[in-house]
Design a protein around this motif. Structure first.
Motif, PDB file in Angstrom:
ATOM      1  N   ARG A 303       0.906  -1.118  -0.003  1.00  0.00           N
ATOM      2  CA  ARG A 303      -0.152  -0.059   0.208  1.00  0.00           C
ATOM      3  C   ARG A 303       0.936   1.373   0.036  1.00  0.00           C
ATOM      4  O   ARG A 303       0.513   2.315  -0.621  1.00  0.00           O
ATOM      5  N   TYR A 304       2.028   1.301   0.539  1.00  0.00           N
ATOM      6  CA  TYR A 304       2.453   2.528   0.901  1.00  0.00           C
ATOM      7  C   TYR A 304       4.084   2.606   0.066  1.00  0.00           C
ATOM      8  O   TYR A 304       4.395   3.717  -0.508  1.00  0.00           O
ATOM      9  N   VAL A 305       4.719   1.350   0.082  1.00  0.00           N
ATOM     10  CA  VAL A 305       6.177   1.488  -0.578  1.00  0.00           C
ATOM     11  C   VAL A 305       6.191   1.258  -1.918  1.00  0.00           C
ATOM     12  O   VAL A 305       7.054   1.822  -2.915  1.00  0.00           O
ATOM     13  N   GLU A 306       5.493   0.255  -2.435  1.00  0.00           N
ATOM     14  CA  GLU A 306       5.659  -0.269  -3.754  1.00  0.00           C
ATOM     15  C   GLU A 306       5.306   0.747  -4.885  1.00  0.00           C
ATOM     16  O   GLU A 306       5.982   0.927  -5.685  1.00  0.00           O
ATOM     17  N   MET A 307       4.433   1.893  -4.617  1.00  0.00           N
ATOM     18  CA  MET A 307       4.404   2.923  -5.697  1.00  0.00           C
ATOM     19  C   MET A 307       5.540   3.666  -5.774  1.00  0.00           C
ATOM     20  O   MET A 307       5.965   4.083  -6.932  1.00  0.00           O
ATOM     21  N   ILE A 308       6.209   3.926  -4.812  1.00  0.00           N
ATOM     22  CA  ILE A 308       7.496   4.711  -4.725  1.00  0.00           C
ATOM     23  C   ILE A 308       8.452   4.016  -5.512  1.00  0.00           C
ATOM     24  O   ILE A 308       9.093   4.541  -6.411  1.00  0.00           O
ATOM     25  N   LEU A 309       8.431   2.609  -5.183  1.00  0.00           N
ATOM     26  CA  LEU A 309       9.904   1.867  -6.195  1.00  0.00           C
ATOM     27  C   LEU A 309       9.282   1.721  -7.540  1.00  0.00           C
ATOM     28  O   LEU A 309      10.262   1.751  -8.273  1.00  0.00           O
ATOM     29  N   ASN A 310       7.854   1.362  -7.968  1.00  0.00           N
ATOM     30  CA  ASN A 310       7.435   1.656  -9.226  1.00  0.00           C
ATOM     31  C   ASN A 310       8.035   2.996  -9.809  1.00  0.00           C
ATOM     32  O   ASN A 310       8.451   3.169 -11.040  1.00  0.00           O
ATOM     33  N   VAL A 315      10.774  -3.319  -9.749  1.00  0.00           N
ATOM     34  CA  VAL A 315       9.552  -4.338  -9.610  1.00  0.00           C
ATOM     35  C   VAL A 315       9.801  -4.855  -8.222  1.00  0.00           C
ATOM     36  O   VAL A 315      10.756  -5.235  -7.677  1.00  0.00           O
ATOM     37  N   ALA A 316       8.623  -5.057  -7.298  1.00  0.00           N
ATOM     38  CA  ALA A 316       8.792  -5.466  -5.903  1.00  0.00           C
ATOM     39  C   ALA A 316       8.267  -6.889  -5.645  1.00  0.00           C
ATOM     40  O   ALA A 316       7.569  -7.463  -6.524  1.00  0.00           O
ATOM     41  N   ASP A 317       9.099  -7.690  -5.355  1.00  0.00           N
ATOM     42  CA  ASP A 317       9.137  -9.213  -5.083  1.00  0.00           C
ATOM     43  C   ASP A 317       9.068  -9.386  -3.532  1.00  0.00           C
ATOM     44  O   ASP A 317       9.904  -8.828  -2.980  1.00  0.00           O
ATOM     45  N   TYR A 318       7.911 -10.234  -3.232  1.00  0.00           N
ATOM     46  CA  TYR A 318       7.711 -10.292  -1.843  1.00  0.00           C
ATOM     47  C   TYR A 318       7.821 -11.632  -1.251  1.00  0.00           C
ATOM     48  O   TYR A 318       7.712 -12.714  -1.933  1.00  0.00           O
ATOM     49  N   VAL A 319       8.383 -11.555  -0.118  1.00  0.00           N
ATOM     50  CA  VAL A 319       8.434 -12.820   0.809  1.00  0.00           C
ATOM     51  C   VAL A 319       8.151 -12.899   2.120  1.00  0.00           C
ATOM     52  O   VAL A 319       8.628 -11.779   2.877  1.00  0.00           O
ATOM     53  N   ASP A 320       7.531 -13.875   2.535  1.00  0.00           N
ATOM     54  CA  ASP A 320       6.926 -13.963   3.979  1.00  0.00           C
ATOM     55  C   ASP A 320       8.144 -14.305   4.783  1.00  0.00           C
ATOM     56  O   ASP A 320       8.644 -15.560   4.658  1.00  0.00           O
ATOM     57  N   ALA A 321       8.459 -13.725   5.725  1.00  0.00           N
ATOM     58  CA  ALA A 321       9.648 -13.905   6.668  1.00  0.00           C
ATOM     59  C   ALA A 321       9.330 -15.028   7.575  1.00  0.00           C
ATOM     60  O   ALA A 321      10.344 -15.635   8.392  1.00  0.00           O
ATOM     61  N   TRP A 476      10.340   9.472  -0.725  1.00  0.00           N
ATOM     62  CA  TRP A 476      11.166   9.598  -2.144  1.00  0.00           C
ATOM     63  C   TRP A 476      12.762   9.598  -1.849  1.00  0.00           C
ATOM     64  O   TRP A 476      13.432   8.899  -2.391  1.00  0.00           O
ATOM     65  N   VAL A 477      12.893  10.619  -0.984  1.00  0.00           N
ATOM     66  CA  VAL A 477      14.328  10.673  -0.278  1.00  0.00           C
ATOM     67  C   VAL A 477      14.908   9.612   0.357  1.00  0.00           C
ATOM     68  O   VAL A 477      16.198   9.176   0.235  1.00  0.00           O
ATOM     69  N   PHE A 478      14.118   9.298   1.179  1.00  0.00           N
ATOM     70  CA  PHE A 478      14.640   8.172   2.129  1.00  0.00           C
ATOM     71  C   PHE A 478      15.093   6.820   1.466  1.00  0.00           C
ATOM     72  O   PHE A 478      15.912   6.239   1.802  1.00  0.00           O
ATOM     73  N   LEU A 479      13.995   6.366   0.737  1.00  0.00           N
ATOM     74  CA  LEU A 479      14.247   5.117  -0.003  1.00  0.00           C
ATOM     75  C   LEU A 479      15.435   5.173  -0.934  1.00  0.00           C
ATOM     76  O   LEU A 479      16.296   4.438  -1.123  1.00  0.00           O
ATOM     77  N   SER A 480      15.400   6.295  -1.748  1.00  0.00           N
ATOM     78  CA  SER A 480      16.587   6.784  -2.599  1.00  0.00           C
ATOM     79  C   SER A 480      17.831   6.396  -1.888  1.00  0.00           C
ATOM     80  O   SER A 480      18.742   5.934  -2.639  1.00  0.00           O
ATOM     81  N   GLN A 481      17.893   7.260  -0.831  1.00  0.00           N
ATOM     82  CA  GLN A 481      19.346   7.205  -0.089  1.00  0.00           C
ATOM     83  C   GLN A 481      19.593   5.974   0.593  1.00  0.00           C
ATOM     84  O   GLN A 481      20.653   5.579   0.609  1.00  0.00           O
ATOM     85  N   ALA A 482      18.623   5.356   1.376  1.00  0.00           N
ATOM     86  CA  ALA A 482      18.794   4.154   2.094  1.00  0.00           C
ATOM     87  C   ALA A 482      19.246   2.923   1.079  1.00  0.00           C
ATOM     88  O   ALA A 482      20.165   2.044   1.722  1.00  0.00           O
ATOM     89  N   LEU A 483      18.764   2.907   0.039  1.00  0.00           N
ATOM     90  CA  LEU A 483      18.779   1.904  -0.837  1.00  0.00           C
ATOM     91  C   LEU A 483      19.972   2.160  -1.898  1.00  0.00           C
ATOM     92  O   LEU A 483      20.128   1.459  -2.904  1.00  0.00           O
ATOM     93  N   SER A 682      -2.164   4.137  -5.597  1.00  0.00           N
ATOM     94  CA  SER A 682      -1.710   2.537  -5.522  1.00  0.00           C
ATOM     95  C   SER A 682      -0.540   2.593  -6.410  1.00  0.00           C
ATOM     96  O   SER A 682       0.014   3.224  -7.352  1.00  0.00           O
ATOM     97  N   PRO A 683       0.222   1.172  -6.287  1.00  0.00           N
ATOM     98  CA  PRO A 683       1.165   0.769  -7.140  1.00  0.00           C
ATOM     99  C   PRO A 683       0.618   0.517  -8.705  1.00  0.00           C
ATOM    100  O   PRO A 683      -0.486   0.644  -8.799  1.00  0.00           O
ATOM    101  N   LEU A 684       1.497  -0.109  -9.486  1.00  0.00           N
ATOM    102  CA  LEU A 684       0.924  -0.537 -10.749  1.00  0.00           C
ATOM    103  C   LEU A 684       0.109  -1.635 -10.788  1.00  0.00           C
ATOM    104  O   LEU A 684      -0.824  -1.728 -11.629  1.00  0.00           O
ATOM    105  N   GLY A 685       0.361  -2.475  -9.808  1.00  0.00           N
ATOM    106  CA  GLY A 685      -0.636  -3.648  -9.901  1.00  0.00           C
ATOM    107  C   GLY A 685      -0.371  -4.564  -8.560  1.00  0.00           C
ATOM    108  O   GLY A 685       0.555  -4.321  -7.584  1.00  0.00           O
ATOM    109  N   ALA A 686      -0.655  -5.688  -8.846  1.00  0.00           N
ATOM    110  CA  ALA A 686      -0.337  -6.763  -7.484  1.00  0.00           C
ATOM    111  C   ALA A 686       0.088  -8.213  -8.234  1.00  0.00           C
ATOM    112  O   ALA A 686      -0.676  -8.617  -9.129  1.00  0.00           O
TER     113      ALA A 686
END
Length: 929
Positions: A303-310, A315-321, A476-483, A682-686
């Motif tokens: 809901r919150y992060v994937e749109m920024i990454l798109n 592309v976001a790949d999910y894994v259940d911890a 935008w800034v946080f993810l760009s710099q953290a990653l 929203s992100p591009l899709g699911a």
């Protein structure tokens, strides 16, 4: 792994022919190989040839493009007992065994073995579509013992390879070393390779090593003789730890400087290495707690992060911890995001995830942590992260220091009850938000570190209430710099041909409803007359619900009239046909075949008599109904617009995919001046397993009208959403999304017209929804790679996506030295590059030199081709409305469209052209042509 040989062939028509001598050497470009069952097929398209293990079931025909081909690995000299055909190999065909690999060594002088190899091993692979083969273990006969007749073995191999060319005309063969065979096979083999020129892998000890000078010099002599004496391309394959990416680049450079084609990978040949080109990873691994929403659609990072990454092109790949955690491949993944709202459910999963996180930090991965760690950390983990436990806060928390990136949409409000009591160790990073309590104890709520960054609970997204949330940290800034996300071309799904895309789509709800106009006409008739016919310049994707229209549906007395209106809609050239299902399921997660219970407090779907819920009936059945009863002859029905909550499950998606349909809806993007948070975008899709649900870019009028309770003019506010998703960042195309019932009320119809008029007043690229869906799906498969020899960026496997957003920091594209670039247009957040093909090469000029080539600034139509000859251009352009286009650097040039001379209107440095055609052959002649 044994000794390997790969070859990169020509592109286009040259893929049809086997090459030899100096011609093959000129054709050799880039090579990769990957022997894992999870070989990244999308990324492998960056290479002209990719060798894979065919037993993993890859489809070479589906993979094949004009610029990339799958080759199959085949062992000639040894047989592995795990092979399906191993028990068919006679003991008489064996010289002995290879104890290191547990394989049998084959007698190449045996005609029976050679026949078996051709018909039982090669023929099935040829039938599957493989046309290129990597022949391994050609020299294993040397392990057969002192009595082995080496000359007979070599003669048998020569006979075998020559027979392959006779049996499979056009076959392309790559040989493993086989230096002694080259005098007889120089015209049969496309390339020769050897491993461990500079760096190697000791499989028995599990260590990487630098090749001794003497061994390297001997191998260099062999490879140079193959290259110079026989004119055969040479590939050198070296081994480096997958986490030593810099060393891999340096090793590839040494190989390239030696005159060979490089490939540097891990000892297991199971990661994406570095060759002449290096893939720019476009995936981010997102680790989440499986308890955070049973469906993908409700998970916080989705809901919150994937749109920024798109937006950044990822592309976001999910894994259940709580389950198995992968070791990500650096060739594919650019970083890791983790989002937890508390410790994992069990001590076992919590401990497993903690160990996994420590391993990734130790390997140098960039990681962004949100909300909580997900486990109770021990001192070693905290030390590795550069963090320290702090006492639980005492009294009121106050902000001691804050960075500019804090307070993006909401001010930080420290809450003692949900506080993460951690602080940065001295020198371990940069605090973006420092706090202290009444006792003077200090804490850090947001920070950047050597491994990435963190934004703890209350300082990432502040959720005030359901559907009301705000970003505290600037994502935008946080993810760009953290990653450490680098500036690079971004595959773009908002635009095409330099313009923001525009389309409209209608869910069929309310088709039988009567409108509040004189005579109480059907709302569908009003929609036909007042919208679809009134706005022929807008492509529409129009759907119906079979259960509302068919004679067997809910309104049999109205069926003839309703079907007649639908047929007239579907005859319009600005309408493509879609289904909105059979019974309009409301809650897809509860809608299961043979489960007609209505005890969940809400019906599953429209209450059609005697209907047992069925995904096949909803999807395939409704498509067949429309195709046979409503669609004009020859007009396809290929779009499924999801209904209800649009929270699809895998079973429904599987049925849709089997029917080869485009699919869209869901997402509910609604950002407005009264609710201005990007958390509403929203992100591009699911992703649902291997299926991708494409979200509607913008939500529909039902949401803007308070679930159709009023005000009924509320949909006019969608223009706020269009504006706020168009600037300062262009995140979404313009999608006018509504239901049939919008034509039943004067206020709603008036609002809809205002929205259309607003959209058509802009410079747009009209598309059908199916075109956007194709582009959105293509986004997930585009490959970017950097050519390490000249720094250019390759775009491969782009499918239907033809727009790349260029950050200004990259400079201007150089059109003459690039390929498949028609031009670019300035946008609110960079330059929007117009590609003329799915494969392109991009060169940039950061100095900003003067561009003299004629180029397309923008158009309302797709560029199908754009061929340059000096300053002149031949192009093909096709759209959905009469064509408009703007040219730069075309002053003084003669322009024809479909062989008619046309004159442009000057506007600044542009020439603006308008033609009545929907498709045109464009010629721009500058000087002598």
């Amino acid at each position: 792994m044994k000794q390997w040989i790969l070859f990169s062939g020509l592109v286009g028509l040259f893929f049809l022919f086997a090459l030899c001598g100096h011609n093959a050497q000129a054709a050799l470009q880039s090579i990769a190989f990957h022997y894992g069952a999870d070989a990244p097929l999308d990324e492998l398209h960056a290479f002209d040839v990719a060798v894979v293990e065919p037993d993993h079931g890859f489809d070479p025909v589906a993979y094949r493009t004009a610029s990339s081909e799958l080759f199959a690995y085949v062992s000639v000299g040894e047989i592995n007992p795990s092979k399906s055909y191993a028990n068919l190999v006679s003991a008489d065909w064996k010289l002995g065994g290879n104890a290191i690999w547990g394989t049998g060594i084959l007698d190449q002088s045996s005609p029976a073995w050679r026949d078996f190899f051709v018909e039982q091993i090669m023929a099935p692979l040829w039938t599957r579509g493989y046309r290129g083969f990597f022949l391994d273990t050609l020299d294993s006969y040397r392990l057969g013992g002192a009595k082995t007749d080496l000359a007979a073995q070599q003669a048998g191999l020569i006979t075998l390879i020559q027979s392959l060319h006779r049996r499979f005309p056009g076959i392309r063969l790559i040989a493993n070393r086989g230096f002694e065979l080259m005098p007889d096979l120089a015209g049969e083999i496309e390339a020769v390779a050897a491993e461990s020129l500079f760096r190697g892998w000791n499989a028995s000890k599990g260590v990487y090593f630098e090749v001794p000078t003497q061994s390297r010099e001997w191998l260099l002599a062999q490879l140079n003789e193959v290259k110079s004496r026989y004119g055969i391309p040479v590939i050198a394959i070296d081994y480096v730890s997958p986490n030593a990416r810099g060393l891999a680049r340096d090793t590839a450079a040494k190989i390239r400087e030696s005159g060979f084609v490089p490939w540097v990978t891990d000892g297991g040949v199971s990661t994406l290495g570095v060759g002449k080109v290096e893939v720019l990873p476009r995936h981010i691994l997102i680790v989440y707690d499986g308890r955070d929403g049973p469906e993908m659609h409700f998970r916080s990072p989705h809901r919150y992060v994937e749109m920024i990454l798109n937006y950044f092109g990822y592309v976001a790949d999910y894994v259940d911890a709580s389950g198995a955690l992968p070791a990500p491949d650096r060739g594919r993944y650019a970083g890791i995001v983790a989002w937890f709202d508390g410790p994992l459910k069990t001590t076992e999963s919590s401990g497993r995830y903690e160990r996994w996180l420590r391993a990734r930090v130790g390997e140098g991965w960039r990681i962004a942590l949100f909300n909580e760690l997900g486990f109770v950390p021990d001192n070693d983990t905290l030390a590795l992260l550069g963090l320290a436990l702090a006492p639980n806060p005492s009294g009121r928390l106050v902000i001691d220091k804050r960075a500019a990136g804090v307070g993006y949409e909401s001010e930080p409000f420290p809450q003692v009850r949900s506080f993460v009591a951690l602080r940065l160790r001295p020198g371990a990073g940069e605090s973006w938000l420092s706090l202290r309590d009444a006792a003077g104890q200090k804490f850090d709520g947001i920070g950047l570190t050597a491994w990435g960054g963190f934004a703890w609970r209350s300082f990432s997204v502040d959720e005030y209430a359901e559907d009301l949330s705000r970003w505290v940290v600037n994502p935008w800034v946080f993810l760009s710099q953290a990653l450490s996300l680098e500036d690079r071309p971004v595959p773009d799904t908002t635009s095409d041909a330099g313009r923001r895309m525009l389309f409209a789509h209608m869910d069929g709800d309310g088709f039988p409803s009567r409108a509040e106009f004189t005579g109480s006409p059907y709302g569908a008739q009003v929609m036909l007359d007042e919208i679809l016919k009134r706005y022929p310049m807008v492509p529409h994707t129009i759907s119906v619900i079979e259960g509302e229209l068919s004679p067997q549906g809910l309104y049999p007395q109205d069926s003839a009239a309703l079907e007649g209106i639908a047929r007239k809609m579907f005859e319009l050239p600005n309408v493509e046909i879609a289904s909105h299902t059979y019974s309009h399921p409301y809650v897809w997660s509860l809608f299961e075949a043979n489960e007609p219970s209505r005890e969940v407090g809400e019906d599953y779907s429209l209450a059609i008599p005697n209907y047992t819920p069925s995904f096949e009936r909803e999807i395939i059945g409704s498509i067949d109904y429309i195709r046979t009863r409503l669609a004009p002859a020859g007009k396809p029905v290929r779009v499924m617009l999801w209904s209800g909550d649009c929270v699809l499950n895998v079973k429904a998606m599987r049925v849709m995919a089997a029917a080869k349909l485009f699919n869209m809806n869901g997402g509910d993007t609604l950002i407005s001046r009264s609710n201005p948070s990007i958390t509403n975008i929203s992100p591009l899709g699911a992703w649902l397993d291997e299926y991708f649900q494409v979200y509607a870019p913008i939500t529909n009028e039902n949401i803007y009208t308070n679930l159709w309770r009023g005000p009924f003019y509320g949909f006019q506010r969608v223009t706020e959403t269009f504006e706020m998703t168009g600037s300062p960042r262009r995140i979404k195309p313009i999608d006018i999304y509504f239901h049939t019932y919008s034509a039943t009320k004067p206020a709603a119809l008036g609002a809809l017209r205002k929205v259309y008029d607003w959209a058509l007043a802009r410079s747009v690229r009209p598309v059908f929804a199916s075109e956007f869906i194709s582009i959105a799906d293509s986004f997930n498969h585009v490959v970017l790679a950097r050519d390490l020899s000249d720094g250019s960026v390759l775009v491969r496997n782009a499918g239907e996506l033809r727009s790349m957003r260029l950050p200004l920091s990259l400079g201007e594209p150089r059109l003459i030295s690039s390929s498949a670039i028609a031009g670019w247009n300035e946008g609110p957040d960079g330059r929007y590059l117009v590609l003329s093909a799915a494969d392109a090469r991009l060169h940039f000029d950061k100095v900003g030199g003067v561009e003299t080539a004629v180029y397309l600034s923008n158009s309302n139509a797709r560029v199908l081709s754009w061929d340059r000859n000096g300053r002149s251009v031949h192009a093909e352009i096709k759209g959905n409305v009469p064509i408009e286009f703007d040219l730069s650097n075309a002053l003084g040039c003669a322009v024809t469209a479909n062989k008619r001379a046309i004159t442009g209107s000057p506007e600044g440095k542009l020439l603006r052209f308008r033609v009545p055609d929907y498709a045109t052959t464009l010629n721009v002649c500058c000087g002598a042509c």
